[in-house]
Design a protein around this motif. Sequence first.
Motif, PDB file in Angstrom:
ATOM      1  N   UNK A   1     -18.409  81.690  73.496  1.00 35.87           N
ATOM      2  CA  UNK A   1     -16.975  80.927  73.460  1.00 35.87           C
ATOM      3  C   UNK A   1     -16.133  82.275  73.032  1.00 35.87           C
ATOM      4  N   UNK A   2     -16.671  83.179  72.397  1.00 33.21           N
ATOM      5  CA  UNK A   2     -15.897  84.403  72.039  1.00 33.21           C
ATOM      6  C   UNK A   2     -15.631  85.265  73.321  1.00 33.21           C
ATOM      7  N   UNK A   3     -16.531  85.186  74.502  1.00 37.76           N
ATOM      8  CA  UNK A   3     -16.468  85.723  75.719  1.00 37.76           C
ATOM      9  C   UNK A   3     -15.235  85.449  76.317  1.00 37.76           C
ATOM     10  N   UNK A   4     -14.958  83.889  76.370  1.00 33.89           N
ATOM     11  CA  UNK A   4     -13.994  83.234  76.856  1.00 33.89           C
ATOM     12  C   UNK A   4     -12.603  83.710  76.344  1.00 33.89           C
ATOM     13  N   UNK A   5     -12.705  84.036  75.010  1.00 30.48           N
ATOM     14  CA  UNK A   5     -11.409  84.447  74.001  1.00 30.48           C
ATOM     15  C   UNK A   5     -11.211  85.875  74.642  1.00 30.48           C
ATOM     16  N   UNK A   6     -12.234  86.692  74.883  1.00 30.40           N
ATOM     17  CA  UNK A   6     -11.834  87.878  75.189  1.00 30.40           C
ATOM     18  C   UNK A   6     -11.207  88.115  76.717  1.00 30.40           C
ATOM     19  N   UNK A   7     -11.813  87.339  77.601  1.00 28.97           N
ATOM     20  CA  UNK A   7     -11.458  87.163  78.758  1.00 28.97           C
ATOM     21  C   UNK A   7      -9.874  87.057  78.726  1.00 28.97           C
ATOM     22  N   UNK A   8      -9.298  85.795  77.764  1.00 27.39           N
ATOM     23  CA  UNK A   8      -8.137  85.366  77.907  1.00 27.39           C
ATOM     24  C   UNK A   8      -7.204  86.571  77.188  1.00 27.39           C
ATOM     25  N   UNK A   9      -7.665  87.357  76.081  1.00 28.37           N
ATOM     26  CA  UNK A   9      -7.018  88.476  75.707  1.00 28.37           C
ATOM     27  C   UNK A   9      -7.091  89.486  76.508  1.00 28.37           C
ATOM     28  N   UNK A  10      -7.808  89.836  77.489  1.00 25.08           N
ATOM     29  CA  UNK A  10      -7.700  90.884  78.470  1.00 25.08           C
ATOM     30  C   UNK A  10      -6.694  90.303  79.429  1.00 25.08           C
TER      31      UNK A  10
END
Length: 380
Positions: free
Chosen positions: A95-104
């Motif tokens: 879930x955090x990886x998806x958030x990091x992708x969005x933040x990127x």
Amino acid sequence: MSEMSFEQMLDASLKSIHAGEIVTGKVISVKADEIALNIGYKSDGIMTRSDYSSDNTLDLTTVVNVGDEIECKVKKVNDGEGQVVLSHREAIASKASEELKKAFEENTVLTGKVVQVVKGGLNVEVDGARVFIPASLVSDTFERDLTKYQGQDVQFVITEFNPQKRRIIGDRKQLMAATKKEQHDKLFSELNVGDVRTGVVKNLTDFGAFIDLGGADGLLHISEMSWGRIENPKKLFKPGQEVTVLVKEVSGERIALTRKFPDENPWKDAETKFAVGTVVSGKVARMTDFGAFVELEKGIDALLHVSQISREHVNKPSDVLEAGMQIEAKIVDLDVENHKISLSMKALLPDADKKEDGDVADVDIEAVGMAEAAKVDDAE
């Protein structure tokens, strides 16, 4: 069509799952090191302590209760014993990886905790996912020792996102540079000569101190540190010390500072206090070959020239005086505008052309001459 068996109907009523899927399970039992969950599949799910938390000493019964719902990631559909292997940590990380992708993609500023300091930089955790910040991107200035960041929360942006290669790179440097530029622009838009500012000593040299005003550094020259004489800035200030300063001059990007506040000017009443002819006392502060500087009060030094120390010839001041000695002298010259006072000890000595009464002979010279002539006549 033949009727379905009970087992077939049960299988049909249950959902199918696959490895990597995120599911929500309800806790049906808890042991210190293991959790059993109902995930709506024909087999229950099992989650070990290490799949729930990074704390290997955690007693799961103290944090999880029967009936709790936990989001999990399917690691294995069948562990060999017919059970589904689940991981709460991997679910959080996914879930955090998806958030990091969005933040990127959106260049969002993130906050994470530094969980490990390595030779090449910092490992930062954001909601269970790891981000690496290289040493060159930790700060906008070179930092040799990164250990101070251990356990600290830091802000950064994601500049590279490639989870397949396990490369999720964070950048703190550009945030710091952007913040400093904003502070710099704000400072110079507001800064005026005569402003009183509070700053922090950033660096000390033999000629002065650089003061961080929050956006730019100003120079506090050694000659502007006090109304009195300062021999070494390092004896007066320390890096990190907060100081109050007055803006003396702004020239482009250069800021000159002073601590000679007008209301503290010891020379403002000098014309009255140190008028020519006034006898003053002071302490010998320092000496040169041509004279001695005498501190009359804090911030006011006067020059006692070597020729004004005594009527006798003095080769150098140290032959007669020593640092710290209290002396008395007369003011023979005052230049308030240039902050100069000249002293004379010699002016306090008795006039050389005048003798004290005890030094002058009281003799009738004519009577003595007549007496000497009579003695000659008798001899003849």
